[in-house]
Design an enzyme around this catalytic site. Structure first.
Site, PDB file in Angstrom:
ATOM      1  N   LYS A 106      -3.106   8.411  12.391  1.00 30.12           N
ATOM      2  CA  LYS A 106      -2.689   7.654  11.206  1.00 30.12           C
ATOM      3  C   LYS A 106      -1.537   6.754  11.608  1.00 30.12           C
ATOM      4  CE  LYS A 106      -3.341   7.436   6.591  1.00 30.12           C
ATOM      5  NZ  LYS A 106      -4.567   7.685   5.820  1.00 30.12           N
TER       6      LYS A 106
HETATM    7  P1  NAD Z   1      -5.654   0.433  -1.897  1.00 27.34           P
HETATM    8  O1  NAD Z   1      -4.526  -0.265  -1.269  1.00 27.34           O
HETATM    9  O2  NAD Z   1      -6.984  -0.240  -1.960  1.00 27.34           O
HETATM   10  O3  NAD Z   1      -5.275   0.869  -3.389  1.00 27.34           O
HETATM   11  C1  NAD Z   1      -4.128   1.611  -3.677  1.00 27.34           C
HETATM   12  C2  NAD Z   1      -3.946   1.595  -5.193  1.00 27.34           C
HETATM   13  O4  NAD Z   1      -2.869   2.471  -5.524  1.00 27.34           O
HETATM   14  C3  NAD Z   1      -3.589   0.218  -5.763  1.00 27.34           C
HETATM   15  O5  NAD Z   1      -4.237   0.053  -7.008  1.00 27.34           O
HETATM   16  C4  NAD Z   1      -2.083   0.314  -5.965  1.00 27.34           C
HETATM   17  O6  NAD Z   1      -1.584  -0.566  -6.959  1.00 27.34           O
HETATM   18  C5  NAD Z   1      -1.969   1.768  -6.392  1.00 27.34           C
HETATM   19  N1  NAD Z   1      -0.626   2.312  -6.219  1.00 27.34           N
HETATM   20  C6  NAD Z   1       0.252   2.110  -5.204  1.00 27.34           C
HETATM   21  N2  NAD Z   1       1.409   2.761  -5.451  1.00 27.34           N
HETATM   22  C7  NAD Z   1       1.242   3.402  -6.629  1.00 27.34           C
HETATM   23  C8  NAD Z   1       2.061   4.234  -7.435  1.00 27.34           C
HETATM   24  N3  NAD Z   1       3.314   4.554  -7.050  1.00 27.34           N
HETATM   25  N4  NAD Z   1       1.560   4.713  -8.594  1.00 27.34           N
HETATM   26  C9  NAD Z   1       0.301   4.402  -8.982  1.00 27.34           C
HETATM   27  N5  NAD Z   1      -0.525   3.609  -8.288  1.00 27.34           N
HETATM   28  C10 NAD Z   1      -0.050   3.121  -7.127  1.00 27.34           C
HETATM   29  O7  NAD Z   1      -5.794   1.848  -1.135  1.00 27.34           O
HETATM   30  P2  NAD Z   1      -7.069   2.800  -1.062  1.00 27.34           P
HETATM   31  O8  NAD Z   1      -7.811   2.486   0.169  1.00 27.34           O
HETATM   32  O9  NAD Z   1      -7.770   2.824  -2.379  1.00 27.34           O
HETATM   33  O10 NAD Z   1      -6.362   4.213  -0.804  1.00 27.34           O
HETATM   34  C11 NAD Z   1      -5.852   5.005  -1.871  1.00 27.34           C
HETATM   35  C12 NAD Z   1      -5.674   6.430  -1.386  1.00 27.34           C
HETATM   36  O11 NAD Z   1      -6.916   6.947  -0.915  1.00 27.34           O
HETATM   37  C13 NAD Z   1      -4.694   6.608  -0.216  1.00 27.34           C
HETATM   38  O12 NAD Z   1      -4.058   7.853  -0.341  1.00 27.34           O
HETATM   39  C14 NAD Z   1      -5.618   6.634   0.997  1.00 27.34           C
HETATM   40  O13 NAD Z   1      -5.017   7.291   2.098  1.00 27.34           O
HETATM   41  C15 NAD Z   1      -6.777   7.415   0.416  1.00 27.34           C
HETATM   42  N6  NAD Z   1      -8.051   7.253   1.126  1.00 27.34           N
HETATM   43  C16 NAD Z   1      -8.607   6.012   1.269  1.00 27.34           C
HETATM   44  C17 NAD Z   1      -9.835   5.899   1.901  1.00 27.34           C
HETATM   45  C18 NAD Z   1     -10.538   4.563   2.048  1.00 27.34           C
HETATM   46  O14 NAD Z   1     -11.710   4.566   2.477  1.00 27.34           O
HETATM   47  N7  NAD Z   1      -9.940   3.448   1.685  1.00 27.34           N
HETATM   48  C19 NAD Z   1     -10.478   7.037   2.405  1.00 27.34           C
HETATM   49  C20 NAD Z   1      -9.889   8.284   2.216  1.00 27.34           C
HETATM   50  C21 NAD Z   1      -8.685   8.381   1.561  1.00 27.34           C
END
Ligand code: NAD
Length: 437
Positions: free
Chosen positions: A104
């Site tokens: 990561k």
């Molecule tokens: P992203 O950047 O596409 O979206 C993140 C979202 O969270 C945005 O809408 C943002 O405004 C919101 N956000 C940020 N800070 C916040 C807060 N303090 N309170 C509320 N909302 C907040 O990211 P993503 O890819 O959707 O990832 C989100 C989570 O899922 C992360 O923890 C990531 O590690 C996890 N994840 C993502 C994937 C993937 O395929 N993208 C896979 C597994 C896990």
């Protein structure tokens, strides 16, 4: 408590239940690489500015396979937090039978404050620094999208890496990252963008079926975070008949007691994952992220933003009956205990959100010409079906494990601990074979 400490508590608890050898516990607590540097990035006016970059590799027995994990652009990126995520990434891969070590990393930056050109400069500076140290590549470390990065970022990484390596033989460049765009010459796979959100719903359905839960009792959903994971979860939950009552992003949330129409929500989302709240004021109530967590009339809560949002301060106020973890690490160990005592079912991140890394495996295997019977044709329905088969199998194994380790007279083991145990049992023989050699 730091995020790393939260993960170590879980590793240590799993080791205790498994009566693991102390040297093996040490391996699981350790790292192969902790790299950080100050990236020098060219700003729009030509000046240079520094940003902290971090990349961590967890200890893994898969010496012939790369490390794998997300790349995050967010102001709070730091070494300790990324260490916790790298361990979780290993556990998630092993749980789902993916032979990778976890990784990561990211850059401490808020992408919404900089132009597209500056963000491209950040990405290229990162590739240059990592490649100079030979810590990036299809068989070394394969990043993927995470908070603040998109398929566009992945494409920039692939292009920069290819430019730097063009003169060398046998560099299957496209395999250097996953989550790339789909289309001629881009190297992405259909379904990767949807995978994590789609997988969340598949895992929810599978857990409810295996545990014999009545689907009709769980209908209303609140989702924190409306980026890749949150918005896709909203789409597929709606397609499966669930009602999305509330969503939020980093600026706050919206709530509609009658539920939202998904097309309406999609129209509100901007490219940067922000919900355009001023546009909806007439049709919904504004709520804070804190209020979203504690909503009275929801059955399922989907944290899909950042880590450590469900803590001992708010766990007792959560009314949902199921927590489906889209984000990595949204629940602290103290909160886990409180939720369990209150009879709330937590479907943990490493089980719930593994769709993304599973489809990343399909994408990477195709890019580097690995033959594996699990890898489907690059067609969205085939990809999502193959992914669901892997996730469903993992759910069954994990639920079985939660029953197996039940102590007499006690409830079954929480799914999170059952998932940690399943993953560690899967990989332990390989660690042992190396230890003896
Ligand atoms: P992203 O950047 O596409 O979206 C993140 C979202 O969270 C945005 O809408 C943002 O405004 C919101 N956000 C940020 N800070 C916040 C807060 N303090 N309170 C509320 N909302 C907040 O990211 P993503 O890819 O959707 O990832 C989100 C989570 O899922 C992360 O923890 C990531 O590690 C996890 N994840 C993502 C994937 C993937 O395929 N993208 C896979 C597994 C896990």
């Amino acid at each position: 408590m730091s995020y790393l400490k939260n993960i170590l508590i879980r590793i240590e608890k799993a080791a205790e239940i498994l009566d693991l050898e102390p040297w093996l516990l040490d391996k699981l607590r350790g790292f192969k690489m902790c790299w950080s540097c100050n990236l020098e990035v060219k700003m729009n006016d030509g000046t240079l500015k520094q940003f902290r970059a971090v990349r961590i590799w967890h200890r893994s027995p898969h010496t012939d396979q790369p490390h794998k994990g997300g790349l995050r652009y967010h102001p709070e990126v730091n070494e300790e937090m990324m260490m916790g995520h790298a361990i979780e990434m290993s556990i998630k891969c092993w749980l789902n039978g993916l032979e990778w070590g976890g990784a990561k990393g990211g850059v401490a930056i808020d992408p919404s404050c900089y132009s597209d050109q500056v963000m491209k400069n950040v990405t290229e500076a990162l590739v240059d620094e990592m490649d100079e140290r030979n810590i990036l590549g299809p068989f070394r470390d394969v990043p993927a999208t995470d908070v603040g990065t998109t398929s566009k970022t992945m494409n920039q990484i692939r292009q920069r890496y290819a430019q730097r390596r063009r003169s060398r033989e046998d560099a299957r460049f496209a395999g250097v990252v996953t989550g790339k765009p789909v289309g001629y010459g881009f190297g992405g796979i259909p379904g990767r963008n949807e995978a994590t959100g789609y997988g969340l719903v598949e895992v929810l359905k599978s857990v409810m079926a295996v545990k014999n839960m009545n689907r009709q009792k769980f209908n209303r959903v609140a989702i924190m975070g409306f980026g890749n994971v949150g918005s896709n979860a909203a789409k597929f939950l709606t397609q499966n008949g669930y009602q999305v009552m509330a969503v939020s992003d980093k600026n706050g949330g919206i709530y509609n007691p009658k539920g939202f129409n998904i097309d309406f929500l999609e129209r509100l989302k901007t490219d940067s994952g922000i919900i355009n709240i001023p546009n909806i004021e007439k049709s919904a109530d504004k709520i804070s992220n804190d209020e979203l967590l504690k909503l009275e009339d929801i059955d399922i809560l989907v944290p899909a933003a950042l880590e450590n949002v469900i803590t001992q301060k708010n766990a007792s106020l959560i009314k949902a009956k199921i927590i489906l973890e889209g984000a990595n690490g949204p629940t602290t160990p103290e909160a886990d205990k409180m939720l369990q005592d209150n009879g709330i079912l937590v479907i943990p991140d490493i089980l719930a959100n593994a769709g993304g890394v599973t489809v990343s495996f399909f994408e990477w295997a195709r890019n580097v010409n690995i033959k594996d019977e699990r890898v489907p044709k690059p067609e969205i329905n085939e990809v999502l079906k193959a992914m669901s088969a892997i996730l469903n199998e993992t759910v069954i194994k994990t639920v079985e494990k939660s029953f197996y380790y039940r102590k007499t007279g006690q409830d079954c083991l929480p799914l999170r601990m059952a998932a940690y145990i399943t993953a560690i049992e899967q990989v332990a023989p390989l660690f042992r074979s190396k230890h003896m050699a």
